[in-house]
Design a protein around this motif. Structure first.
Motif, PDB file in Angstrom:
ATOM      1  N   ARG A  49      12.072 -20.791 -12.000  1.00  0.00           N
ATOM      2  CA  ARG A  49      11.606 -19.640 -11.226  1.00  0.00           C
ATOM      3  C   ARG A  49      12.122 -18.336 -11.827  1.00  0.00           C
ATOM      4  O   ARG A  49      12.228 -17.329 -11.139  1.00  0.00           O
ATOM      5  CB  ARG A  49      12.099 -19.774  -9.779  1.00  0.00           C
ATOM      6  CG  ARG A  49      11.756 -21.081  -9.121  1.00  0.00           C
ATOM      7  CD  ARG A  49      10.313 -21.164  -8.665  1.00  0.00           C
ATOM      8  NE  ARG A  49      10.057 -20.342  -7.503  1.00  0.00           N
ATOM      9  CZ  ARG A  49       9.152 -19.357  -7.475  1.00  0.00           C
ATOM     10  NH1 ARG A  49       8.446 -19.081  -8.538  1.00  0.00           N
ATOM     11  NH2 ARG A  49       8.964 -18.665  -6.371  1.00  0.00           N
TER      12      ARG A  49
ATOM     13  N   LYS B 263      16.718 -17.830  -0.655  1.00  0.00           N
ATOM     14  CA  LYS B 263      15.355 -18.128  -1.134  1.00  0.00           C
ATOM     15  C   LYS B 263      15.312 -19.522  -1.774  1.00  0.00           C
ATOM     16  O   LYS B 263      14.398 -20.317  -1.488  1.00  0.00           O
ATOM     17  CB  LYS B 263      14.918 -17.066  -2.145  1.00  0.00           C
ATOM     18  CG  LYS B 263      13.551 -17.336  -2.775  1.00  0.00           C
ATOM     19  CD  LYS B 263      13.137 -16.190  -3.663  1.00  0.00           C
ATOM     20  CE  LYS B 263      11.900 -16.562  -4.478  1.00  0.00           C
ATOM     21  NZ  LYS B 263      10.741 -16.893  -3.639  1.00  0.00           N
TER      22      LYS B 263
ATOM     23  N   ARG C 249      11.093 -15.969 -13.717  1.00  0.00           N
ATOM     24  CA  ARG C 249      10.380 -14.690 -13.681  1.00  0.00           C
ATOM     25  C   ARG C 249      10.564 -13.990 -12.334  1.00  0.00           C
ATOM     26  O   ARG C 249      10.905 -12.811 -12.273  1.00  0.00           O
ATOM     27  CB  ARG C 249       8.900 -14.933 -13.960  1.00  0.00           C
ATOM     28  CG  ARG C 249       8.118 -13.662 -14.138  1.00  0.00           C
ATOM     29  CD  ARG C 249       6.662 -13.971 -14.351  1.00  0.00           C
ATOM     30  NE  ARG C 249       6.448 -14.721 -15.569  1.00  0.00           N
ATOM     31  CZ  ARG C 249       5.381 -15.485 -15.784  1.00  0.00           C
ATOM     32  NH1 ARG C 249       4.457 -15.608 -14.856  1.00  0.00           N
ATOM     33  NH2 ARG C 249       5.240 -16.114 -16.920  1.00  0.00           N
ATOM     34  N   GLU C 250      10.365 -14.737 -11.261  1.00  0.00           N
ATOM     35  CA  GLU C 250      10.431 -14.107  -9.941  1.00  0.00           C
ATOM     36  C   GLU C 250      11.864 -13.738  -9.561  1.00  0.00           C
ATOM     37  O   GLU C 250      12.111 -12.642  -9.069  1.00  0.00           O
ATOM     38  CB  GLU C 250       9.835 -15.025  -8.870  1.00  0.00           C
ATOM     39  CG  GLU C 250       9.825 -14.374  -7.511  1.00  0.00           C
ATOM     40  CD  GLU C 250       9.156 -15.232  -6.443  1.00  0.00           C
ATOM     41  OE1 GLU C 250       8.483 -16.198  -6.813  1.00  0.00           O
ATOM     42  OE2 GLU C 250       9.319 -14.917  -5.260  1.00  0.00           O
TER      43      GLU C 250
ATOM     44  N   VAL D  81      18.162  -7.344  -5.407  1.00  0.00           N
ATOM     45  CA  VAL D  81      18.405  -8.449  -4.484  1.00  0.00           C
ATOM     46  C   VAL D  81      19.630  -9.231  -4.980  1.00  0.00           C
ATOM     47  O   VAL D  81      19.693  -9.605  -6.150  1.00  0.00           O
ATOM     48  CB  VAL D  81      17.181  -9.384  -4.408  1.00  0.00           C
ATOM     49  CG1 VAL D  81      17.483 -10.576  -3.510  1.00  0.00           C
ATOM     50  CG2 VAL D  81      15.981  -8.611  -3.884  1.00  0.00           C
TER      51      VAL D  81
ATOM     52  N   LEU E  21       6.221 -22.305  -1.637  1.00  0.00           N
ATOM     53  CA  LEU E  21       6.392 -22.070  -3.079  1.00  0.00           C
ATOM     54  C   LEU E  21       7.126 -23.236  -3.722  1.00  0.00           C
ATOM     55  O   LEU E  21       6.858 -23.600  -4.868  1.00  0.00           O
ATOM     56  CB  LEU E  21       7.178 -20.774  -3.305  1.00  0.00           C
ATOM     57  CG  LEU E  21       6.473 -19.484  -2.884  1.00  0.00           C
ATOM     58  CD1 LEU E  21       7.421 -18.301  -2.999  1.00  0.00           C
ATOM     59  CD2 LEU E  21       5.240 -19.258  -3.740  1.00  0.00           C
TER      60      LEU E  21
ATOM     61  N   ARG F  13      14.400 -13.179 -11.501  1.00  0.00           N
ATOM     62  CA  ARG F  13      14.904 -12.076 -12.323  1.00  0.00           C
ATOM     63  C   ARG F  13      14.322 -10.750 -11.850  1.00  0.00           C
ATOM     64  O   ARG F  13      15.017  -9.730 -11.798  1.00  0.00           O
ATOM     65  CB  ARG F  13      14.538 -12.318 -13.801  1.00  0.00           C
ATOM     66  CG  ARG F  13      15.124 -11.285 -14.736  1.00  0.00           C
ATOM     67  CD  ARG F  13      14.836 -11.602 -16.166  1.00  0.00           C
ATOM     68  NE  ARG F  13      13.391 -11.565 -16.444  1.00  0.00           N
ATOM     69  CZ  ARG F  13      12.863 -11.742 -17.650  1.00  0.00           C
ATOM     70  NH1 ARG F  13      13.649 -12.008 -18.676  1.00  0.00           N
ATOM     71  NH2 ARG F  13      11.565 -11.704 -17.832  1.00  0.00           N
ATOM     72  N   LEU F  14      13.057 -10.790 -11.464  1.00  0.00           N
ATOM     73  CA  LEU F  14      12.436  -9.569 -10.951  1.00  0.00           C
ATOM     74  C   LEU F  14      13.136  -9.116  -9.671  1.00  0.00           C
ATOM     75  O   LEU F  14      13.476  -7.933  -9.513  1.00  0.00           O
ATOM     76  CB  LEU F  14      10.958  -9.835 -10.679  1.00  0.00           C
ATOM     77  CG  LEU F  14      10.170  -8.690 -10.045  1.00  0.00           C
ATOM     78  CD1 LEU F  14      10.135  -7.490 -10.986  1.00  0.00           C
ATOM     79  CD2 LEU F  14       8.754  -9.122  -9.708  1.00  0.00           C
ATOM     80  N   LEU F  15      13.343 -10.074  -8.764  1.00  0.00           N
ATOM     81  CA  LEU F  15      14.001  -9.717  -7.498  1.00  0.00           C
ATOM     82  C   LEU F  15      15.423  -9.226  -7.755  1.00  0.00           C
ATOM     83  O   LEU F  15      15.881  -8.252  -7.141  1.00  0.00           O
ATOM     84  CB  LEU F  15      14.016 -10.923  -6.551  1.00  0.00           C
ATOM     85  CG  LEU F  15      12.650 -11.377  -6.042  1.00  0.00           C
ATOM     86  CD1 LEU F  15      12.776 -12.689  -5.267  1.00  0.00           C
ATOM     87  CD2 LEU F  15      12.015 -10.305  -5.161  1.00  0.00           C
ATOM     88  N   SER F  16      16.104  -9.892  -8.675  1.00  0.00           N
ATOM     89  CA  SER F  16      17.466  -9.469  -8.985  1.00  0.00           C
ATOM     90  C   SER F  16      17.472  -8.069  -9.586  1.00  0.00           C
ATOM     91  O   SER F  16      18.326  -7.239  -9.262  1.00  0.00           O
ATOM     92  CB  SER F  16      18.100 -10.468  -9.954  1.00  0.00           C
ATOM     93  OG  SER F  16      19.391 -10.061 -10.296  1.00  0.00           O
ATOM     94  N   SER F  17      16.491  -7.794 -10.451  1.00  0.00           N
ATOM     95  CA  SER F  17      16.434  -6.461 -11.052  1.00  0.00           C
ATOM     96  C   SER F  17      16.148  -5.397 -10.017  1.00  0.00           C
ATOM     97  O   SER F  17      16.460  -4.229 -10.210  1.00  0.00           O
ATOM     98  CB  SER F  17      15.360  -6.436 -12.144  1.00  0.00           C
ATOM     99  OG  SER F  17      14.066  -6.406 -11.556  1.00  0.00           O
ATOM    100  N   ARG F  18      15.553  -5.806  -8.910  1.00  0.00           N
ATOM    101  CA  ARG F  18      15.263  -4.838  -7.847  1.00  0.00           C
ATOM    102  C   ARG F  18      16.392  -4.790  -6.820  1.00  0.00           C
ATOM    103  O   ARG F  18      16.196  -4.310  -5.705  1.00  0.00           O
ATOM    104  CB  ARG F  18      13.938  -5.188  -7.177  1.00  0.00           C
ATOM    105  CG  ARG F  18      12.750  -4.914  -8.088  1.00  0.00           C
ATOM    106  CD  ARG F  18      11.434  -5.228  -7.423  1.00  0.00           C
ATOM    107  NE  ARG F  18      10.322  -5.000  -8.346  1.00  0.00           N
ATOM    108  CZ  ARG F  18       9.063  -5.304  -8.070  1.00  0.00           C
ATOM    109  NH1 ARG F  18       8.764  -5.834  -6.894  1.00  0.00           N
ATOM    110  NH2 ARG F  18       8.109  -5.072  -8.937  1.00  0.00           N
TER     111      ARG F  18
ATOM    112  N   PRO G 278       8.570 -13.343  -0.480  1.00  0.00           N
ATOM    113  CA  PRO G 278       9.295 -14.347  -1.284  1.00  0.00           C
ATOM    114  C   PRO G 278      10.142 -15.298  -0.447  1.00  0.00           C
ATOM    115  O   PRO G 278      10.471 -16.389  -0.911  1.00  0.00           O
ATOM    116  CB  PRO G 278      10.191 -13.481  -2.188  1.00  0.00           C
ATOM    117  CG  PRO G 278       9.492 -12.180  -2.284  1.00  0.00           C
ATOM    118  CD  PRO G 278       8.878 -11.966  -0.935  1.00  0.00           C
TER     119      PRO G 278
END
Lengths: 939, 265
Positions: free
Chosen positions: A392, A412, A394-395, A404, A55, A397-402, A48
């Motif tokens: 952005r 990023k 979706r990405e 980051v 991107l 939020r996913l990274l934040s949920s993991r 990412p």
């Protein structure tokens, strides 16, 4: 609970190893470590982040938004330095254009006797040596500074002789030798021969019966006449002669006109005459004047491209050349030699100084204006960062949920957006330069200004990228971590706009005790408070008003239930996110208010200056004369005759009296209804009929109604008149001094005024002055000059005033672009939900046309309210400020208000266009979206 | 090291504690109550008398009231309840993105309520996985399946070998999709790939919000099957769902209504 923790600590770290990865090592001392061994560098190596720049290119919406925002930011950041430089250059160029071309030329020279005037008889004549030295040293000194020069030689007056003998003093005739390359091409040649020699003016040729081929003898030297030219004073002054017109025009009306100019075709011919003159002087025979010859070398430069820096450099190089040139042997410090006086041009230094004053004056209001614009542009950049996070979602939020954090997400964002931001910054910089070139005061910019602009642009880029990525990172984090249902902090409830209003109030209080326009030298400078006060006031008041509007929005929403579907949808869209709607409203209010304010003050200051000039002249032109004039039909046709008694006294106090013809005075005289309670015609109608035994007069400047004693002339021969002030005005046309002005019917004076009254006749006209001038000549009087409004403020420089408000208007337009950008981001950000609701509403029977009308109502209402609020706030600021904007408090009238109707109409038209444009855009986006996709993604 | 261990035995069985033994017996559903035995060793997370209050300008809403539950490793716990029952609030707290208003929440023995934002984020990164309802939301759209898992592993701070990843994907039936990006996968495949990403690096707890809501029946079955298979990883699965099939495969059930526990086993 502690036992649990301790137990976990005691558990071997390897006990949980799985094939699905290694466990994380311990990082805190309080339990099993949960912090992975990750570093920022490690994170940057993950896809990412590694792929981020590419991107960013895959997100056209965010790419475009960021590029535009960065361009606007760069434009704002670069504009101040570029504008100040442009203004300085324009000021310099305008001053040069107002003068002769060679005002901009570096020039050094020497003013000296060319003969051995004071040389002791036992000392050798070093004159030829010194002359040769100077002729070589001065241009070479300039050449060493990279400047190619042309010589200009002006000799002292030479006396015409016959066989070496001068006539008697009564019959003396003089000529002045002149040499400048190209001079022969700048005269009207009536007759010419060949070879080197002199061109004599036709007046001399006719008077002395000189023809081409004859010789002219002056101071005993004889030079061939190779041409005869039209007298220079008989033709318009050409640019070439601009600086030397005093050599042939009797500009000071001296009793003795200038010596006739004989133009040498070459340096040797010039020296033949100039040296002969000094020889004659040194021998005490024929010299009459303690004059010296002037030899100078000038460096032509293009006045249309000169900048402050180039001019300053030229001045510096001129100074170096000057010091080098004057250090040659033959310096005036050398005793017993000859008088020598080196000089250099100081004109350019003076012009630079004036333009520097103007730039300094502009700096005060322009810098805070630019900073305000930059801050607003940064808000747009931050909005673009927020928009990126939305795109952005979706990405990130996913990274934040993991796990980051916002910092890594900001990095990023920065990596994804650095390319569009850089491209936008470059575009913005060149946009600023283009705008300055197209609409700025001048398109010639100093290298220093360019460097400064580049540095501020780079700083803006870096700060903008940091802000952009920070907002993106924080907003990305909030997708996951934003607390829900937390009570609002008291900090969020504070009306911070009151701070702005408080600051504006303080500045206003400061401004009341200061001049709004100050003069540095003769350069008008706008007080920075006149700019910073309204900016703070308008920003604070706009937010406050919008906050109040927000309060009533829920009530509006409740009432909307009975309204049409379009209105209902519009109100619900607006109230769905009140903060965003309010921010948008405030953002739109501000440019409208600033534009209205600055345009009104610009128009008002211009109207005031024009009014002061017209009041001073009396009409657009006053054709003035020496000698008496009578009112004749021809005079009446040319204008209105005014007798100006310059030395008048009202009850012993100095005043000016104007004897006018009440019948036609008003037709030419300048008048504003605000000058008096009555109109001019009504007041003039009271003048022809005696008020008892008193002459009725009008007065301005503090003379009250009632009887007065009007004296024309100031000594014992003064003409004393019993007069009655029948009407007073704040301002009367023709008032040129601070003393009171009296207006009376000139026919009622009856007797001739004494000479001490200093009577001058003028014909005021708003049309062509030539008929008035012809009539003056016809009546045997002498035309003095045509006094025009442009001459009133000839010495004053008001460019700073108009440029300051021009820059403010540019800022307003700029903020308008920012606001429209914000409007589009607002639409884009809401587009997914809008499209989802549109899809649902269509299924519920809402027509496309109704939806469009709802969009129009939503956006149009915001814009119209912004227009009303912005214009209203601007009106309040104008009412407070415009009376302060007196560019010349000494001259009447006091500031006049001018409403810029065209600008206001433009704003209203732009509002309508933007409302329809954005509504159409949003409708099109909704139409093009795939409702199934939108609904599947959950809006 | 993980690779070494993987080469020693089947990837499903690597616990060195009681969970390992239970899993090795192949009867995870019969696992004893971890609170009774040794919660510290066996509970991935536990909530004890937790309350959550949302405050608005005009009122306070009790989203959770005295909720207590242990979420053991190697077990699937379903959280059921109608809308507004407090499921999402509980998931947010377990996912370490929010703190309870009262009570204690332990995730891997650490009290979430006492952790600051950064610490909660670190805990989430190392020990918690969260699966969004929409399968595509759990994946980075430009990465192929294998890279998705690798990224999840690296974000957790662990380097996982390619063989290991491929084996995990093989177990989930995605071994033929290694090079496919999310948009080339079906919804069920996407959600199974998301499950692989969730369990890689061995988090303590995987929280899934309605993981089958967006899927058809067959795809949902395969996802649930995947959860069941992955249960042996020793990860505690907490699944919020209305789907009776989820409740059916769950080892434990926590049913909420208006923020209160109405059923717990």
């Amino acid at each position: 609970m502690p036992s649990i923790v301790e137990d976990r600590v005691s558990e071997p770290a390897t006990s949980q190893k799985l094939t699905t990865g290694q466990p994380a090592p311990s990082a805190d001392g309080g339990g099993r470590d949960t912090r992975p061994p990750r570093t920022a560098r490690g994170l940057l190596l993950l896809p990412p982040w590694i792929r981020a720049p590419m991107l960013g290119l895959r997100q056209p919406g965010a790419f475009f938004a960021v590029a535009v925002a960065a361009a606007i930011l760069a434009c704002a950041a670069a504009s101040a330095a570029l504008f100040l430089s442009s203004a300085s250059s324009a000021s310099l160029q305008q001053q040069i254009n107002d003068r002769c071309d060679n005002a901009a030329y570096p020039m050094i020279g020497t003013q000296t006797y060319l003969g051995p005037f004071f040389r002791p008889e036992n000392e050798a004549d070093v004159r030829p040596e010194f002359t040769a030295q100077t002729d070589q040293a001065y241009p070479e000194a300039l050449a060493r500074q990279g400047m190619d020069s042309n010589p200009i030689f002006i000799g002292a007056q030479s006396i015409l002789t016959e066989n070496g003998q001068a006539p008697s003093a009564q019959n003396a005739r003089f000529v002045r030798p002149f040499y400048r390359p190209g001079a022969v091409d700048q005269i009207t040649v009536l007759d010419s021969g060949s070879g080197n020699g002199i061109y004599v003016p036709s007046f001399v040729a006719e008077r002395d019966q000189i023809s081409v081929g004859d010789s002219l003898e002056a101071d005993g030297a004889s030079v061939p006449v190779v041409g005869i030219y039209q007298n220079l004073y008989d033709e318009p002054v050409r640019d070439f002669w601009c600086s030397y017109s005093s050599l042939f025009n009797n500009e000071t009306n001296a009793n003795t006109p200038p010596a006739d100019l004989v133009i040498a075709t070459d340096e040797a011919t010039f020296y033949d005459l100039a040296l002969a003159r000094d020889n004659a002087n040194s021998q005490g025979g024929m010299g009459f004047f303690d004059e010296t010859s002037v030899r100078m070398w000038e460096v032509p430069v293009d006045p249309d491209t000169v900048t402050s820096t180039s001019a300053s450099e030229n001045v510096a190089r001129q100074d170096v050349a000057f010091r080098e040139a004057r250090s040659i042997s033959g310096d005036p410090t050398r005793p017993g030699d000859f008088r020598e006086d080196s000089f250099q041009s100081e004109e350019l230094s003076r012009l630079i100084d004036r333009s520097q004053r103007l730039e300094n004056g502009l700096r005060g209001p322009v810098i805070p204006t630019a900073v305000a614009g930059t801050i607003l542009a940064m808000l747009l950049v931050m909005a673009a960062g927020s928009y990126w996070a939305d795109r952005r979602l979706r990405e990130v939020r996913l990274l934040s949920s993991r796990g980051v954090g916002p910092g890594a997400l900001a990095v990023k964002a920065a990596l994804e957006l650095v390319i569009p931001a850089a491209l936008g910054t470059v575009a913005g910089y060149y946009l600023a330069r283009g705008l300055i070139a197209l609409a700025g005061p001048a398109d010639d910019l100093d290298p220093d200004a360019l460097r400064s602009a580049i540095l501020t642009t780079i700083a803006g880029f870096v700060i903008g990228l940091i802000l952009l990525s920070s907002v993106a990172g924080i907003r990305s984090r909030n997708f996951t971590e934003k607390p829900i249902g937390h009570k609002r902090s008291w900090l969020s409830l504070i009306p911070y706009e009151l701070i702005l209003l408080g600051a504006a109030g303080y500045l206003w209080w400061q401004l009341r005790g200061q001049e709004a326009v100050v003069f540095d030298g003769s350069v008008a400078q706008v007080n920075g408070l006149l700019v910073s006060f309204p900016l703070l006031f308008l920003a604070g008041a706009a937010v406050l008003v919008v906050r109040l509007i927000m309060v009533v929005l829920p009530a509006l929403r409740r009432r909307a239930h009975g309204w049409s579907p379009a209105a209902f949808v519009a109100v619900n869209q607006l109230t769905a996110n009140r903060v965003v709607s309010a921010s948008l409203l405030a953002a739109l209010c501000l440019p409208i208010a600033v534009l209205t304010y600055s345009a009104t003050l610009t128009a008002s200051s211009q109207r005031t200056v024009d009014s002061k000039a017209l009041t001073s002249v009396g009409a657009e032109r006053a054709v003035t004369s020496f000698g008496d004039l009578e009112a004749t039909p021809a005079v009446d046709a040319a204008g209105t005759l005014v007798a100006r008694y310059q030395a008048a006294f009202v009850d012993g106090a100095e005043a000016t009296a104007l004897g006018v013809d009440p019948a036609d005075f008003a037709s030419e005289a300048y008048w504003e209804d605000s000058f008096a309670e009555q109109d001019l015609e009504s007041m003039l109608a009271q003048l022809p009929d005696m008020a008892g035994d008193r002459i009725p007069v009008l007065a301005a400047g503090g003379v009250p109604l009632g009887p007065i004693t009007l004296e024309l002339g100031g000594n014992s021969q003064a003409l004393s008149l019993d007069a009655e002030v029948v009407a007073v005005a704040d301002v009367l046309p023709g008032r040129r001094t601070a003393e009171p002005l009296i207006l009376l019917d000139d026919r009622l004076i009856g007797v001739e005024a004494p000479q001490s009254a200093n009577l001058r006749y003028e014909i005021w006209t708003n049309g062509d002055p030539e008929p008035a001038a012809a009539e003056i000549r016809e009546q045997g009087a002498r035309l003095f000059r045509v006094f025009t409004t442009t001459e009133v403020f000839e010495l004053a420089n008001f460019l700073g005033v108009s440029w300051t408000f021009g820059y403010l208007q540019a800022l307003a337009g700029f903020v308008g672009v920012i606001a429209i950008g914000g409007l589009l981001l607002y639409l884009e950000t809401r587009q997914r939900k809008r499209t989802a609701s549109y899809a649902m509403a269509r299924r519920m029977g809402l027509s496309r046309w109704t939806h469009f009308r709802s969009l129009l109502a939503e956006l149009g209402s915001v814009l119209v309210v912004a227009l009303i609020v912005g214009a209203g706030l601007a009106a309040a600021a104008i009412a407070m400020a415009y009376r302060q904007l007196d560019v010349d408090p000494i001259r009447e009238p006091s500031p006049l208000l001018a409403i810029p109707w065209i600008t206001l109409a433009g704003i209203a038209a732009a509002t309508i266009v933007v409302a329809f444009g954005t509504a159409g855009y949003a409708q099109r986006r909704s139409d093009r979206a795939n409702p199934a996709e939108v609904l599947r993604l959950g809006g | 090291m993980a690779d070494d261990r993987a080469s020693d035995s089947s990837w499903e069985f690597h616990w060195g504690d009681s969970s390992f033994d239970e899993a090795a017996d192949g009867v995870p559903g019969d696992a004893p109550s971890v609170l009774v035995t040794d919660p510290a060793r066996t509970a991935a997370a536990s909530v004890i008398d937790v309350g959550k209050v949302y405050r608005t300008a005009t009122e306070e809403v009790n989203a959770l009231l005295d909720v207590s539950k242990v979420f053991p490793r190697g077990r699937i716990t379903a959280i059921a309840g109608p809308s507004g029952s407090g499921k999402s609030s509980l998931l947010r707290i377990l996912a370490c993105v929010d703190r309870p208003s009262s009570g204690t929440v332990l995730v891997e023995g650490r009290d979430v309520a006492t952790l600051r934002v950064r610490q909660r984020r670190a805990l989430r990164r190392a020990s918690v996985s969260y699966m969004f309802q929409n399968p595509i939301d759990n994946l980075v759209d430009y990465l192929p399946a294998r890279e998705q898992v690798r990224l999840a592993s690296r974000l957790r701070g662990i380097r996982t070998g390619a063989e290991e990843i491929e084996r995990l994907l093989r177990v989930l039936g995605l071994d033929h999709r290694l090079r496919h990006t999310p948009h080339q996968l079906s919804g069920g495949e996407q959600q199974r790939l998301a499950a692989a990403c969730a369990v890689i690096g061995h988090p303590a707890i995987v929280i899934a919000d309605e993981p089958t809501a967006e899927l058809d029946s067959a795809a949902a079955d395969r996802v649930l099957e995947a959860f069941r298979d992955l249960r042996a990883e020793g990860v505690a699965f907490v699944i919020s769902s209305h789907d009776p099939r989820v409740v059916a495969i769950a080892d434990h059930l926590l049913r909420l209504d208006h923020g209160r526990v109405v059923e717990s086993n």
